[in-house]
Design a protein around this motif. Structure first.
Motif, PDB file in Angstrom:
ATOM      1  N   LYS A 104       0.823  -1.208   0.000  1.00 42.05           N
ATOM      2  CA  LYS A 104       0.000   0.000   0.000  1.00 42.05           C
ATOM      3  C   LYS A 104       0.862   1.267   0.000  1.00 42.05           C
ATOM      4  O   LYS A 104       0.481   2.287  -0.568  1.00 42.05           O
ATOM      5  CB  LYS A 104      -0.929  -0.001   1.217  1.00 42.05           C
ATOM      6  CG  LYS A 104      -2.082  -0.975   1.103  1.00 42.05           C
ATOM      7  CD  LYS A 104      -3.071  -0.786   2.243  1.00 42.05           C
ATOM      8  CE  LYS A 104      -4.306  -1.635   2.036  1.00 42.05           C
ATOM      9  NZ  LYS A 104      -5.320  -1.403   3.084  1.00 42.05           N
ATOM     10  N   TYR A 105       2.002   1.169   0.636  1.00 42.34           N
ATOM     11  CA  TYR A 105       2.913   2.312   0.692  1.00 42.34           C
ATOM     12  C   TYR A 105       3.377   2.716  -0.709  1.00 42.34           C
ATOM     13  O   TYR A 105       3.325   3.889  -1.092  1.00 42.34           O
ATOM     14  CB  TYR A 105       4.100   1.967   1.579  1.00 42.34           C
ATOM     15  CG  TYR A 105       5.344   2.783   1.343  1.00 42.34           C
ATOM     16  CD1 TYR A 105       5.408   4.119   1.732  1.00 42.34           C
ATOM     17  CD2 TYR A 105       6.465   2.212   0.728  1.00 42.34           C
ATOM     18  CE1 TYR A 105       6.565   4.868   1.506  1.00 42.34           C
ATOM     19  CE2 TYR A 105       7.614   2.941   0.510  1.00 42.34           C
ATOM     20  CZ  TYR A 105       7.657   4.275   0.896  1.00 42.34           C
ATOM     21  OH  TYR A 105       8.790   5.000   0.675  1.00 42.34           O
ATOM     22  N   LEU A 147       0.578   4.148  -2.760  1.00 42.76           N
ATOM     23  CA  LEU A 147       0.303   5.527  -2.353  1.00 42.76           C
ATOM     24  C   LEU A 147       1.300   6.494  -2.973  1.00 42.76           C
ATOM     25  O   LEU A 147       0.925   7.561  -3.474  1.00 42.76           O
ATOM     26  CB  LEU A 147       0.362   5.625  -0.825  1.00 42.76           C
ATOM     27  CG  LEU A 147       0.288   7.042  -0.235  1.00 42.76           C
ATOM     28  CD1 LEU A 147      -1.062   7.684  -0.533  1.00 42.76           C
ATOM     29  CD2 LEU A 147       0.553   7.017   1.269  1.00 42.76           C
ATOM     30  N   LYS A 172      -3.985  12.212   2.245  1.00 44.24           N
ATOM     31  CA  LYS A 172      -3.786  10.848   1.750  1.00 44.24           C
ATOM     32  C   LYS A 172      -2.809  10.089   2.645  1.00 44.24           C
ATOM     33  O   LYS A 172      -3.012   8.907   2.951  1.00 44.24           O
ATOM     34  CB  LYS A 172      -3.262  10.877   0.313  1.00 44.24           C
ATOM     35  CG  LYS A 172      -4.303  11.242  -0.732  1.00 44.24           C
ATOM     36  CD  LYS A 172      -3.741  11.069  -2.129  1.00 44.24           C
ATOM     37  CE  LYS A 172      -4.815  11.341  -3.185  1.00 44.24           C
ATOM     38  NZ  LYS A 172      -4.318  11.105  -4.557  1.00 44.24           N
ATOM     39  N   TYR A 208      -3.529   6.842   5.056  1.00 44.68           N
ATOM     40  CA  TYR A 208      -2.684   5.641   5.003  1.00 44.68           C
ATOM     41  C   TYR A 208      -2.210   5.257   6.403  1.00 44.68           C
ATOM     42  O   TYR A 208      -2.210   4.085   6.782  1.00 44.68           O
ATOM     43  CB  TYR A 208      -1.497   5.899   4.085  1.00 44.68           C
ATOM     44  CG  TYR A 208      -0.367   4.906   4.237  1.00 44.68           C
ATOM     45  CD1 TYR A 208      -0.394   3.681   3.585  1.00 44.68           C
ATOM     46  CD2 TYR A 208       0.738   5.188   5.046  1.00 44.68           C
ATOM     47  CE1 TYR A 208       0.643   2.765   3.729  1.00 44.68           C
ATOM     48  CE2 TYR A 208       1.772   4.285   5.201  1.00 44.68           C
ATOM     49  CZ  TYR A 208       1.717   3.069   4.534  1.00 44.68           C
ATOM     50  OH  TYR A 208       2.734   2.162   4.690  1.00 44.68           O
TER      51      TYR A 208
END
Length: 492
Positions: free
Chosen positions: A117-118, A121, A194, A198
């Motif tokens: 996910k990092y 992003l 954002k 996260y």
């Protein structure tokens, strides 16, 4: 090798109507076609997205990357579709895989995701920055990057700047405060939000918190975040995680306090038969038999992986993370025995860098393996630290955030034992005392009435006594967890 399905039917595959596959190799012609369709910026994006998957890639080359992923059996129709989707090459989804954007979006929540996910992003933020934004960002990072890096950064895009910051250990999946502050100073609150979102969905150790000290004879129980992706519960039957049959879904989230709103009782459900999958990875060969007997007696489905190298380990983890059985089981256990250093394990590979312990956990988090969301995930690691990487201290083993992996998300228990690898030279066939004591406690019918944390306290006592009477074999045990309820390793 070829896939055993028709590419024109990839959309049906993503909708759940897949065929049985015995190999996971993508045809070379297809990989060549994808490479030829990408421009220089898209190739850079692909390399960034997959950096964690092939950390030992010798050069920044997309063809070598695709070949490496293919050889390690990481490329499947689902993972390849995910990669093209994240790069927003929806045309290639249709042209190469015969599927579309809608089908991929429908499949992502149901399938273990290959990309972190990092990194997803960061690529999304990259698309939202113009040249003026990049210029402002480089200016704000002047003191952090240094003069030489600033000059080079002026010619780079955002992903290249992030890569430089990663090398300087200023940015990581759990450390984004620097970038968030820059966006706030640039008045790009949309990008800062954002990052904040996260952090809420995948929190790590709070930035700025003091280092963790793991004494040889002491274990700490820190307060850790409990955020996991929203669970899905069926009205008809409540389980630890998502229900096997989701006829009518109610979305709930686990509050950071672990409050009663998200809990039906104060203990995890342990009623499935078997209780769950127990994956045993033994790169030394002394403990697999003992562990197999123990966890079969505890009603687990045991799966052994003996003497893997790093590539074989990655394939095994991907395969186990994709098992459909998880949806019907109530727990997951992973036991790993290997040589290594403080950052990871070597498996049977003769040289470093080996395999990061952080990656081990990431295969089974709620977002990567939805069937395990809300269910306890237990990791027991015996790491024989090689000479040259062992930090000798007569009274204290000092471990900071880089040396000790802290679990992210709810329902994770992480028990790490370290022992100087030189101890194996004196007795190559002996079992780990940490694992022997653990199995002895777990198999004791009287101890099984205790919840797991109480058992692990007794394990600490045994390790303490061992260290006191065996000064040459000093075990260091680190225990971290984000369990929300009591856990009994027996059918309840």
């Amino acid at each position: 090798m070829t896939w055993l399905f028709c590419l024109n039917n990839a959309e049906d595959f993503l909708k759940g109507q897949w065929l049985v596959m015995t190999v996971y190799r993508v045809p070379a012609a297809l990989l060549h076609q994808i490479e030829q369709e990408l421009d220089a910026e898209e190739k850079e994006t692909m390399l960034f997205l997959c950096r964690d998957l092939v950390p030992d890639l010798p050069a920044a080359n997309v063809r070598k990357l695709l070949v490496a992923l293919n050889e390690r059996e990481m490329l499947t129709p689902v993972s390849l579709s995910e990669l093209l989707y994240r790069m927003k090459r929806f045309d290639l989804l249709k042209k190469v895989l015969g599927t579309g954007r809608t089908a991929v979006e429908a499949s992502l929540p149901r399938c273990p995701q290959m990309l972190s996910k990092y990194r997803v992003l960061m690529t999304e933020i990259n698309e939202d920055l113009d040249k003026e934004d990049l210029s402002s960002l480089v200016f704000l990072l002047m003191n952090d990057l240094g003069t030489s890096h600033v000059k080079a950064a002026k010619e780079k895009n955002f992903l290249a700047i992030i890569t430089d910051l990663e090398k300087l250990d200023l940015v990581s999946p759990n450390c984004l405060d620097l970038i968030e502050t820059c966006f706030l100073n640039m008045r790009r609150k949309d990008l800062a939000k954002k990052i904040q979102k996260y952090k809420q969905e995948a929190p790590g150790q709070p930035i700025g918190s003091p280092p963790v000290y793991a004494n040889r004879l002491q274990v700490s129980f820190p307060k850790l975040s409990l955020a996991d992706p929203p669970g899905v519960v069926n009205k008809g039957r409540l389980t630890n995680g998502a229900c096997a049959i989701q006829a009518e879904q109610i979305h709930i989230s686990v509050p950071e306090t672990g409050g009663a709103q998200a809990q039906v009782s104060n203990k995890y459900r342990m009623q499935s038969q078997p209780l769950g999958v127990c994956l045993i990875i033994d790169c030394i060969g002394n403990d697999a038999g003992m562990l197999t007997v123990t966890f079969k007696a505890l009603c687990f489905e045991v799966r052994c992986c003996l003497f893997p190298n790093v590539d074989s380990l990655v394939r095994e983890l991907y395969e186990v993370a994709r098992l459909k059985q998880h949806k019907d089981y109530d727990c997951f256990v992973c036991i790993l025995v290997s040589r290594g250093n403080h950052q990871g394990i070597f498996c049977t590979n003769p040289i470093v860098p080996g395999f990061s312990l952080e990656r081990l956990k990431n295969f089974f988090t709620g977002d990567a393996c939805p069937y395990l969301s809300g269910k306890p995930k237990l990791f027991f690691i015996q790491n024989y630290v090689e000479p040259g990487t062992w930090q000798e201290n007569p009274s204290l083993l000092e471990a900071d955030g880089d040396l000790c992996t802290i679990p992210q998300g709810a329902d994770v228990l992480w028990s790490l034992s370290m022992l100087n690898a030189s101890n194996m030279e004196r007795s190559q066939s002996s079992s780990s005392y940490y694992l022997s004591a653990l199995t002895e406690l777990l198999i004791d019918p009287h101890k099984r009435k205790l919840h797991l944390l109480d058992i692990l306290v007794e394990l600490n006592s045994k390790i303490y006594e061992w260290n006191r009477t065996n000064p040459r074999d000093q075990y260091s045990v680190l225990l971290k967890h984000t369990l929300r309820k009591k856990l009994f390793l027996s059918v309840s």
